[in-house]
Design an enzyme around this catalytic site. Sequence first.
Site: not given
Length: 299
Positions: A69, A218, A222, A230
């Site tokens: 990361y 997520f 999603g 989104t």
Amino acid sequence: MSARTNAPASTRTWRLGDLTVNRVGFGAMRLTGTAPFDGGVPRDRERSIGVLRRAVELGVNHIDTAAFYFSATRSANELINRALAPYPEDLVIATKVWPARDPSGAWWWATPAQLRGQVEENLRQLGRDHLDVVNLRVPPSRRDGSIGEHFGALAELREAGMIRHLGVSHVTSRQLAEARAIAPVVCVQNPYGIGAPSEDRSLLRHCGELGVAFVPFFAIAGSGREAGPTARDSETVYAVARAHEVSVAQIRLAWTLRQGPHVLAIPGTGDPDHLEQNMAAGNLRLSDDESARLGSLGR
């Protein structure tokens, strides 16, 4: 306004081996920039440090990170070290290995023998003499293959005292069984959220039966994955959010946490306001009807 949960404190924590964590944690992927890795614009360093310190003030004692990361100018592990060391005694930092990025940002995947170097990299960056939890992050190319050699290498590092507990990430139920036959597994970190396919729901339930923490990533994004949420949420999700006067992201988190007391959330953000909202999602109470309607999406 939305109802608050009156669940007993015991349902708000879970154990990673001998470590007790609050069920709403923090994911460090978005600390380095407005988009993960080399995407977007670098975050202001002091702002990211402030987000980490505020997260701990709000009750976070489980942070998920990784040595890969990083952006051109920021490293999540080094930000964690700068913000929080000397670390609170109850703080659990989980990281993941197998994938890696070289200094230029190019991705590579470790051999079993190279996992020790990845563990040592996390130790150096975090300023620790051991890692609380290390997840073996399985590559897509191994989705149906054996993970025994790699997990066995981590088990040896655990025996050597470099790692306290082991987990697995992006695995199938068969791979979880393979890992558990080698060494104890305290958590499974897989993508999961509203609309998850049946096999993912089955693995979540199986982890609950085993007493293994299920740590979805997520849950907010999603299908957007690393790119973020989104605009494809159905009217059902928006309707529930309006009823509680909260954001869609908070509903997604609240629903995910409702899937079992062993489910731990690790929403990530570099935005102080989003942090406050994510933490508040742990107190949202969805009705049985709302939860069922949301759970039926994508089936």
